[in-house]
Write a protein that holds these residues in place. Sequence first.
Motif, PDB file in Angstrom:
ATOM      1  N   LEU A   1      74.191 -35.900 -81.306  1.00 36.22           N
ATOM      2  CA  LEU A   1      73.690 -37.626 -80.404  1.00 36.22           C
ATOM      3  C   LEU A   1      73.765 -37.544 -78.997  1.00 36.22           C
ATOM      4  CD1 LEU A   1      75.135 -39.854 -82.907  1.00 36.22           C
ATOM      5  CD2 LEU A   1      72.994 -38.509 -83.385  1.00 36.22           C
TER       6      LEU A   1
ATOM      7  N   SER B   1      72.243 -37.304 -75.071  1.00 35.30           N
ATOM      8  CA  SER B   1      71.379 -37.594 -74.631  1.00 35.30           C
ATOM      9  C   SER B   1      69.905 -38.165 -75.680  1.00 35.30           C
ATOM     10  CB  SER B   1      70.293 -36.675 -74.408  1.00 35.30           C
ATOM     11  OG  SER B   1      70.882 -35.809 -73.108  1.00 35.30           O
ATOM     12  N   ARG B   2      70.359 -38.670 -77.053  1.00 38.04           N
ATOM     13  CA  ARG B   2      69.707 -39.403 -77.771  1.00 38.04           C
ATOM     14  C   ARG B   2      70.265 -40.551 -77.828  1.00 38.04           C
ATOM     15  NH1 ARG B   2      67.097 -35.984 -80.902  1.00 38.04           N
ATOM     16  NH2 ARG B   2      68.150 -33.137 -80.552  1.00 38.04           N
ATOM     17  N   ARG B   3      69.055 -41.712 -78.407  1.00 40.38           N
ATOM     18  CA  ARG B   3      69.220 -43.126 -79.037  1.00 40.38           C
ATOM     19  C   ARG B   3      69.822 -42.948 -80.821  1.00 40.38           C
ATOM     20  NH1 ARG B   3      65.009 -46.392 -80.492  1.00 40.38           N
ATOM     21  NH2 ARG B   3      66.532 -47.787 -80.158  1.00 40.38           N
ATOM     22  N   ALA B   4      70.699 -43.750 -80.670  1.00 35.81           N
ATOM     23  CA  ALA B   4      71.821 -43.544 -82.103  1.00 35.81           C
ATOM     24  C   ALA B   4      72.085 -44.990 -81.992  1.00 35.81           C
ATOM     25  CB  ALA B   4      72.427 -42.791 -82.131  1.00 35.81           C
TER      26      ALA B   4
ATOM     27  N   ASP C   1      65.405 -39.890 -83.835  1.00 34.49           N
ATOM     28  CA  ASP C   1      64.496 -39.732 -82.245  1.00 34.49           C
ATOM     29  C   ASP C   1      64.795 -37.902 -82.754  1.00 34.49           C
ATOM     30  OD1 ASP C   1      65.079 -38.831 -80.272  1.00 34.49           O
ATOM     31  OD2 ASP C   1      66.440 -40.012 -79.132  1.00 34.49           O
ATOM     32  N   GLY C   2      63.216 -37.927 -82.575  1.00 36.39           N
ATOM     33  CA  GLY C   2      63.473 -35.961 -82.949  1.00 36.39           C
ATOM     34  C   GLY C   2      64.144 -35.819 -84.201  1.00 36.39           C
TER      35      GLY C   2
END
Length: 313
Positions: free
Chosen positions: A122, A124-127, A155-156
């Motif tokens: 996770l 560098s991702r939004r979660a 996210d991706g």
Amino acid sequence: MRDRLMAVVGYDSAELLDIACVTTTLAMANRLGNPTRPYRVLLAAPGGGPIVCGSGLTLHSQQTLERLVGPLDTLIVSGGVSFEQAADDPRMVAHVRRLAGESRRVASVCTGAAVLAAAGLLDSRRATTHWRFASRLAARHPAVTVDSRPIYIRDGNVSTAAGITSALDLTLAFIEEDHGAELARQVARDLVIYLQRPGNQAQMSLFTAAPPPRDDLVRQLVDHIAGHPDGDLSTSALAARAGVTRRHLSRLFVQHLGLTAGQYVRRARVEAAAHLLVSTRLPMAGIGARCGFGSAESLRQAFTGHYGIPPSR
């Protein structure tokens, strides 16, 4: 065409609903849609042993996590009361990281996000995660942008679902992506879900509110506000109803709710509107009138300010 292999990862004290919401929804898609690439669901656990869920019921895993190999269509990690122990288990985390590299999609349900975060999946991702544990996840993993508002975030190729039954919504989104919107709607109807909610819909605080205030007067006013969102809920009217001054009323609300009376009324009206939006077919103007907004535009402004999305979304 080969099956879509969907691996659900559980562990001791996993949440039964986190698992069942996924597996039942996928099985129903197979029955209703007879897809050319049906889902094949495997429940994997460390050591391949039984999973004693947080509810006390026992599930028998079908695969040993350590021996599970890809390629997988989707890897889904469940949450549970022991999620922190799972996230602190280096072997568990290592195998989740390994399998993520062999999966087309990776997902978590509820506090299962902690395991993905521990695996670095996770960063560098939004979660998102269950609203109760969002701040804890953010504190432990500063490289993750934690947003506790949506019911799920994609996210991706990595998806995270919020609390427990939001797994239904995420799984329906997977079915729609794989087999089309019509099958997703059929499954939602058979699951008796009144709405297939978009992921950016907020975890409505109407359903996750704090316990009622201990102060009898404030509790009575809160009940009155909830039952009469279209009434005169001005600070003056509420103070008169309670038999106190406006200043004393504001002081009580701030002390027990952390909001002024006016702020609380506005929030209660927006949340009531959100409930009507997802549970009725009333037009926007009708919802606004029922919830004390003078117009559909004033509802739109208040809703967007509170939830970050317009009510039409």
